[in-house]
Every structure is written in C-alpha cells, then in structure tokens.
Design an enzyme around this catalytic site. Sequence first.
Site, short mmCIF file in Angstrom:
data_model
loop_
_atom_site.label_atom_id
_atom_site.label_comp_id
_atom_site.label_asym_id
_atom_site.label_seq_id
_atom_site.Cartn_x
_atom_site.Cartn_y
_atom_site.Cartn_z
N SER A 136 0.86 -1.19 0.00
CA SER A 136 0.00 0.00 0.00
C SER A 136 0.89 1.23 0.00
O SER A 136 1.94 1.24 0.65
CB SER A 136 -0.85 0.00 1.27
OG SER A 136 -1.36 1.30 1.50
N HIS B 283 -1.66 -1.75 -3.89
CA HIS B 283 -2.90 -1.64 -3.11
C HIS B 283 -3.17 -0.15 -2.88
O HIS B 283 -2.37 0.55 -2.26
CB HIS B 283 -2.67 -2.38 -1.79
CG HIS B 283 -3.81 -2.40 -0.85
ND1 HIS B 283 -4.79 -3.37 -0.86
CD2 HIS B 283 -4.14 -1.56 0.19
CE1 HIS B 283 -5.66 -3.15 0.12
NE2 HIS B 283 -5.29 -2.05 0.77
N ASP C 182 -5.37 2.57 -1.14
CA ASP C 182 -6.30 2.75 -0.02
C ASP C 182 -7.16 3.99 -0.24
O ASP C 182 -6.68 5.12 -0.07
CB ASP C 182 -5.52 2.85 1.29
CG ASP C 182 -5.09 1.49 1.79
OD1 ASP C 182 -5.96 0.60 1.89
OD2 ASP C 182 -3.89 1.31 2.07
N MET D 12 -10.05 6.23 0.97
CA MET D 12 -10.87 6.55 2.15
C MET D 12 -11.72 7.78 1.83
O MET D 12 -11.21 8.76 1.30
CB MET D 12 -9.96 6.84 3.34
CG MET D 12 -9.01 5.70 3.65
SD MET D 12 -8.10 6.01 5.17
CE MET D 12 -6.88 4.70 5.12
N HIS E 92 -8.85 -0.58 -2.64
CA HIS E 92 -9.53 -0.98 -1.40
C HIS E 92 -10.43 0.19 -1.04
O HIS E 92 -9.96 1.23 -0.55
CB HIS E 92 -8.46 -1.24 -0.32
CG HIS E 92 -9.02 -1.52 1.04
ND1 HIS E 92 -8.26 -1.48 2.19
CD2 HIS E 92 -10.28 -1.85 1.44
CE1 HIS E 92 -9.01 -1.77 3.24
NE2 HIS E 92 -10.25 -1.98 2.81
N MET F 163 -12.56 2.01 1.09
CA MET F 163 -13.09 2.25 2.43
C MET F 163 -14.08 3.39 2.28
O MET F 163 -13.83 4.53 2.67
CB MET F 163 -11.94 2.57 3.40
CG MET F 163 -11.15 1.33 3.78
SD MET F 163 -9.53 1.73 4.45
CE MET F 163 -8.60 1.90 2.95
N MET G 133 -9.41 -7.56 7.48
CA MET G 133 -8.70 -6.43 8.10
C MET G 133 -8.11 -6.91 9.42
O MET G 133 -8.82 -7.50 10.24
CB MET G 133 -9.65 -5.26 8.37
CG MET G 133 -10.15 -4.50 7.15
SD MET G 133 -8.88 -3.74 6.10
CE MET G 133 -7.95 -2.74 7.24
N ASP H 233 -4.66 -7.21 5.90
CA ASP H 233 -4.34 -5.79 5.75
C ASP H 233 -4.32 -5.13 7.12
O ASP H 233 -5.35 -5.07 7.79
CB ASP H 233 -5.41 -5.15 4.83
CG ASP H 233 -5.11 -3.70 4.50
OD1 ASP H 233 -4.09 -3.16 4.96
OD2 ASP H 233 -5.93 -3.11 3.75
C1 DX5 Z 1 -5.73 0.72 6.70
C2 DX5 Z 1 -5.44 0.42 5.26
C3 DX5 Z 1 -4.20 -0.36 5.07
C4 DX5 Z 1 -2.96 0.35 5.53
C5 DX5 Z 1 -2.08 -0.64 6.15
O1 DX5 Z 1 -6.89 1.40 6.83
O2 DX5 Z 1 -6.50 -0.31 4.65
O3 DX5 Z 1 -4.05 -0.81 3.74
O4 DX5 Z 1 -2.25 0.97 4.54
O5 DX5 Z 1 -1.03 0.04 6.72
P1 DX5 Z 1 -0.06 -0.65 7.75
O6 DX5 Z 1 0.67 -1.72 7.00
O7 DX5 Z 1 0.81 0.47 8.20
O8 DX5 Z 1 -0.91 -1.20 8.84
ZN ZN Z 2 -6.03 -1.31 2.63
#
Ligand code: DX5
Ligand code: ZN
Length: 216
Positions: free
Chosen positions: A8, A33, A35, A37, A66, A68, A137, A171
Amino acid sequence: MKPSFAPSVLSFNHAELGGPVKELMQAGADWIHCDIMDGQFVPPITFGAEMVAHFKAYGSTPLEAHLMAKTPDRHFEAFIKAGCKRIIFHAEATAHAHRLAQTLHNEGVQAGMAINPGTSAELIEPMLDFLDVVLVMTVNPGWGGQTFIPQCLEKVRNIRSLNDRIDIEVDGGIDTETIQLAYAAGANVFVTGSFLAEAESPARGLEALRKACDTK
Ligand code: DX5
Ligand code: ZN
C-alpha cells in the site's frame, strides 16, 4: 499457496507517490494496493481515481482499489476506468454484496470483499463462491501504522478451512513477524504500508517480507 505481495502506498508522501510505486513495481510487487478513504466510512480522506490512473505510467503491475467508502457502488466505476483490475468493497458498506460482485465481474475485474475486525467471518461465507478475494482487516481501517490484531487470524483460519481456492488477503500491521502468523493461518496476499515506508527502501522491505514467508 504461494504468497503474493500487495504493498500500500498509504504511508508514503502523497505528493511524491510516483517514486515508491515505480520502485515497488520493479521490485516484483504482485499488486499495488490503493487505499481509498472517503471521510465517511472512515474519518480520513486519501486520494481518488484521478491519482490512481497515473500509477499505471510506472509499470504494468496491476492495481487494486480498497474502497473504504460508505457507498462503494457509487465509486467502483471510476477506479475501473482508472485501470484497477481488482475492486475490494467492505461488507459493512453494502446491502447488495452479491449484486456488486456480479457487476464487477461483468466489468471484467476481480471482486473482493473486506471485513473489519469486528465483523464475523460468517457474513462472508455465502459470498465465497462469488469472490476472487476476501480481505480480512487485521486493524481497524482508516490509518496506517496500527498494531496487528491477532484475534483476526481465527477468521482467516475459518475461511481457509471452507475454501482452498480463494485469495485471502490480510491488511493492517503486517511486518516480518506478523506476516508469518498470517501465512500460517492461511492468508496468501499481504498488504503492507508503514513497514515498507519505514524500511531502508521499499524494495528492501519487500525483500524482507518475501524472506519471512520463505522461512515458514
Ligand atoms: C488501513 C489500510 C491499510 C494500511 C495498512 O486502513 O487499509 O491498507 O495501509 O497500513 P499498515 O501496514 O501500516 O498497517
Ligand atoms: Zn487497505
């Protein structure tokens, strides 16, 4: 199953993501990946499809989004257009998981469903035949750099005992120690954010994760 690596870019400087994306692609990442949000499903806002579309310029490694997002059905299309080959939506964010997975397949991309630490693996069981990947998760979504929640591995074990074909992705809080626990539990796709951002270099970090799986 052979381990796959889906770094990520969340924990890198968002104004300079080209560098790490390129390095991770060249270092043999299996997926990048992304992320996403939305400030609703989780408090932070990261980046959108416009930025993801530019990642393609750095190599041919497939991108996964991903989401979110509270309304994944409103957003997945933009990420497919941006070049994502796999869309992962949250079980907690849709009442129509089967329909969404079907739509994603019709659009020619892989379908993934994610579950939060507080969501039971049973919720995902009726969907197993209709998904390419289940994302378990191992932290609460929203932030990088959190501590791995080992209790989530029980869900990985349950899902793997029901299905030996599906990709099980973990993740959150993955490093050279926790990756071994997750791999032993049956996960085969590993997302890593802060571990790679804090490594000597992203490529070196990826190499260390690969080695950690080899020693298993
Ligand atoms: C968290 C994300 C992850 C995040 C993981 O909300 O979905 O993909 O990047 O980061 P680390 O590896 O630092 O936990
Ligand atoms: Zn993620």
